[in-house]
Design a protein around this motif. Structure first.
Motif, short mmCIF file in Angstrom:
data_model
loop_
_atom_site.label_atom_id
_atom_site.label_comp_id
_atom_site.label_asym_id
_atom_site.label_seq_id
_atom_site.Cartn_x
_atom_site.Cartn_y
_atom_site.Cartn_z
N LYS A 215 0.85 -1.20 0.00
CA LYS A 215 0.00 0.00 0.00
C LYS A 215 0.88 1.24 0.00
O LYS A 215 2.02 1.20 0.48
N ILE A 216 0.31 2.33 -0.50
CA ILE A 216 1.03 3.61 -0.42
C ILE A 216 0.79 4.17 0.98
O ILE A 216 -0.36 4.33 1.42
N ILE A 217 1.91 4.45 1.68
CA ILE A 217 1.72 5.00 3.03
C ILE A 217 1.89 6.52 3.06
O ILE A 217 1.38 7.19 3.94
N THR A 218 2.57 7.05 2.07
CA THR A 218 2.61 8.51 1.95
C THR A 218 3.03 8.89 0.53
O THR A 218 3.72 8.12 -0.14
N SER A 219 2.63 10.08 0.11
CA SER A 219 2.99 10.58 -1.22
C SER A 219 3.24 12.08 -1.15
O SER A 219 2.71 12.76 -0.27
N GLY A 220 4.00 12.57 -2.08
CA GLY A 220 4.23 14.02 -2.16
C GLY A 220 5.58 14.31 -2.77
O GLY A 220 6.32 13.39 -3.11
N SER A 221 5.93 15.57 -2.85
CA SER A 221 7.27 15.91 -3.34
C SER A 221 8.25 15.62 -2.21
O SER A 221 7.85 15.60 -1.03
N PRO A 222 9.53 15.40 -2.52
CA PRO A 222 10.48 15.10 -1.44
C PRO A 222 10.48 16.16 -0.35
O PRO A 222 10.45 15.82 0.84
N SER A 223 10.44 17.41 -0.73
CA SER A 223 10.48 18.47 0.29
C SER A 223 9.22 18.46 1.14
O SER A 223 9.28 18.64 2.36
N THR A 224 8.06 18.19 0.53
CA THR A 224 6.81 18.14 1.29
C THR A 224 6.88 17.03 2.33
O THR A 224 6.50 17.22 3.49
N ILE A 226 9.50 15.66 3.68
CA ILE A 226 10.46 15.98 4.75
C ILE A 226 9.85 17.02 5.70
O ILE A 226 9.93 16.88 6.93
N ASN A 227 9.17 18.00 5.13
CA ASN A 227 8.60 19.06 5.96
C ASN A 227 7.44 18.56 6.82
O ASN A 227 7.15 19.12 7.87
#
Lengths: 251, 427
Positions: A215-224, A226-227
């Protein structure tokens, strides 16, 4: 997201002898022009997902659309549109680099001077022109990895799937490969990439998903990503905090 | 078409870079054909320097033993030994030597065989004559025990040879008995003048004469070369199954097959490239085998292969036999996932197909069930077609049924390969 180039909708995949799903209820949309990273520990389902995207595996349930097409309806159109760079060196060791590339290029319908020029350009860009007529079996791991990449991009694919394209290569080879992939992306190729090199992924990807247990546990741009985690200073720390430190030996 | 051509070029390049593989593909079948033909030819020709030693224990020391020895000598294939290590043979030493495998067989002629046979025959003749009133004195009936000539065979001896020798000895004994009977009658009935000029011919009245069904039309005389070259050529053509299936398994292990499955090229095109390449190989093998038969075998003292007037028909048979072999190789390569699966299975399957197909033992000599089974062996179709052309002077029309069956086999195996691959790729 309007008209994603890749649209994965509620996909499930379970291997015939397995007890658990390798991929379960996974949905994802990827926009055109992205460099999309699929990260996760061993056995998370990355290779299964990428194999389904390449048409090597069929989902048990759900749909996958590439540029609006499904494999069931139009496999040959999709195959002409995509490029695949598998993790193994999928090359003929007894053929030279040029012979390998001529063959795989021909399978995409490339021919004549166009194919020759394309091969010459790519070999030159990846620093292999001197070894063009040497057999693959004499190449180092890094050289094979570069030829492996060229075999997947000769036809300038709309979507490129890369399964750990820099595994087992030295820093010099890795930099050349990443640089070339960025160029390709700038020319319009959408890249889907899996890797265990989190620093490389942080630098390379425009967007990524971390998978675990199919399953996908998180998604986003790398900086998002990390932030989103104040205690994390890089992608590796985000990854560890989401997937844990336990070993994921997988059979 | 372009992709098929490029796939073929790739296969040819791969094959040309594998020197060991090429050697196996072209040299081994030639070695096979030369060896087998030499062995079979020598056994057919019964060369003088290849006489089979046979131990003879003569406890009779009479005329029967003498005649047995003369007959074996006349056959020119056996060397009779009556002594071992400068010691006269006894039944025990002969038996032990045969059991140890030092000799293939021993013959023990029982004591008083000649005298008892003579007396028994004479008594029977006298009885017959007295029944017809030709004998004045009444016959005193004496009882004789049946005599046994003991034969000891090496347990490792092939059944065909054993049966051949036993049949020969039976004939020999029957002939000797007949001769004794003739002589007994002659002695009783003939005058002194007749005795000096025997009435009874030594030679058989009934003899076998072989008539060639193709007399006048035949270009090739059946001999070991005419039989062996087609049979072993076919065997070699089918051995292509092994390198072809290994080639496919290698591609799977190298990952190139996976890459090809993501490329816009059909599995049928990939298999088409392999088919064309390996078909070329099998055809070159066939031409080499013919060349060996025509030019090389005579150098070993063997009869030269007579190709006959139907060379093009022969080529067609070879092409379709090659197609059948390639189809089988493609199917095996599709199903196997390791060389350990494909190589031993391929080799064993080819040997079984050859055995069923009649390469070693003629089909008519097989049990009924195996004869039926041989009808479904592609090697049998190929062999029959080759024999039709090589030995029965058949043309294209006559071998068309076999060619059609070979082609059908190729189509079925190719279809199965594509279906299995599709099934597997949809996991």
């Amino acid at each position: 997201m309007e008209n994603p180039i890749i649209h994965i909708d509620n996909v499930f995949k379970k291997y015939p002898d397995a007890e658990q799903f390798a991929v379960q209820d996974l949905s994802l949309k990827i926009s055109k022009g992205e460099i999309y990273g699929l990260l996760g520990p061993n056995g998370a389902g990355k290779t299964t997902l990428i194999s389904m995207l390449c048409g090597l595996l069929k989902p048990n349930n759900g749909t996958i659309r590439l540029n609006g097409h499904t494999y069931r309806e139009n496999a040959s159109t999709i195959k002409q549109m995509i490029g695949v760079v598998p993790q193994e060196y999928a090359l003929y060791p007894m053929l030279t680099a040029v012979e390998n590339l001529q063959y795989f290029g021909a399978m995409y319908g490339l021919k004549g001077g166009n194919l020759k020029n394309k091969i010459r350009e790519e070999l030159a860009f990846l620093g292999l022109e001197k070894f063009a007529h040497k057999k693959i079996k004499t190449f180092s791991g890094g050289m094979k990895r570069r030829v492996n990449l060229i075999a997947g991009i000769l036809h300038a694919p709309t979507i490129l799937f890369l399964d750990e394209p820099t595994v087992g290569v030295d820093v010099q080879s890795k930099n050349v490969i990443i640089e070339h992939l960025k160029n390709l992306n700038q020319r319009g190729t959408t890249i889907i990439y899996t890797s265990h090199h989190l620093i490389e992924a942080e630098d390379f990807c425009t967007h990524l998903s971390i998978l675990d247990h199919g399953k996908i546990i998180t998604s986003g741009s790398p900086s998002t990503l990390i932030n989103q985690m104040p205690e994390a200073s890089n992608l590796e720390e985000v990854f560890i905090s989401l997937t844990g430190t336990a070993l994921r030996d997988h059979v | 078409m372009y992709k098929l051509w490029k796939s073929t070029v790739k296969e040819l390049l791969l094959l040309s870079r594998d020197f060991g593989g090429l050697l196996v593909l072209f040299i081994m079948p030639l070695a096979l054909i030369i060896t087998i033909t030499l062995i079979q030819d020598s056994s057919f020709k019964q060369l003088n320097n290849a006489k089979i030693p046979i131990l003879l224990v003569d406890l009779d020391q009479g005329s029967v033993a003498q005649q047995i020895m003369q007959n074996f000598d006349a056959a020119n294939s056996y060397e009779l030994l009556t002594e071992l290590h400068n010691q006269p043979l006894s039944e025990t030493t002969a038996r032990d030597a045969v059991l140890a495998g030092d000799y293939q067989m021993a013959i023990v002629i029982p004591p008083q065989l000649s005298s008892d046979l003579e007396r028994k025959v004479s008594q029977n003749v006298n009885q017959i004559l007295s029944e017809f009133g030709l004998e004045e004195e009444s016959v005193v009936m004496e009882t004789f025990q049946a005599k046994e000539i003991k034969l000891y065979f090496d347990p490792a001896l092939q059944l065909a040879f054993k049966n051949g020798v036993m049949s020969g000895i039976n004939q020999m004994i029957a002939k000797i008995e007949s001769k004794y009977i003739y002589e007994a009658f002659q002695e009783e009935l003939a005058t002194d003048e007749d005795q000096a000029n025997p009435l009874l011919a030594e030679e058989n009245f009934v003899r076998f004469v072989e008539i060639d069904p193709l007399e006048g039309k035949r270009e090739a005389i059946p001999n070991s070369t005419q039989h062996n070259v087609p049979a072993w050529t076919l065997f070699a053509i089918f051995f292509i199954v092994i390198p072809l299936s290994i080639n496919m398994v290698k591609e799977k292990n190298q990952g190139t097959f996976v890459r090809l499955r993501t490329n816009p090229v059909s599995y049928l095109t990939v298999l088409g490239g392999k088919t064309l390449t390996y078909l070329c190989v099998s055809f070159i093998q066939f031409l080499l085998m013919l060349a060996v038969g025509v030019y090389l075998l005579p150098m070993f003292g063997l009869p030269a292969l007579a190709i006959g007037p139907n060379f093009l028909t022969l080529c067609l048979v070879a092409i379709f036999a090659g197609l059948a072999a390639v189809g089988f190789g493609l199917l095996l390569g599709t199903l196997a996932s390791t060389p350990e699966q494909s190589a031993p299975f391929g080799a064993t399957a080819v040997v079984i197909l050859a055995a069923i197909g009649g390469v070693w033992v003629p089909v008519f000599m097989m049990p009924k069930f195996m004869q039926t089974l041989s009808n479904i062996s592609p090697m049998n179709w190929g062999l029959e077609a080759f024999y039709d052309v090589f030995l029965r002077q058949a043309g294209l029309l006559e071998v068309l049924p076999e060619i059609a069956l070979l082609f059908l086999f190729f189509i079925v195996t190719l279809t199965l390969s594509v279906v299995f691959d599709k099934k597997r790729s949809l996991v």
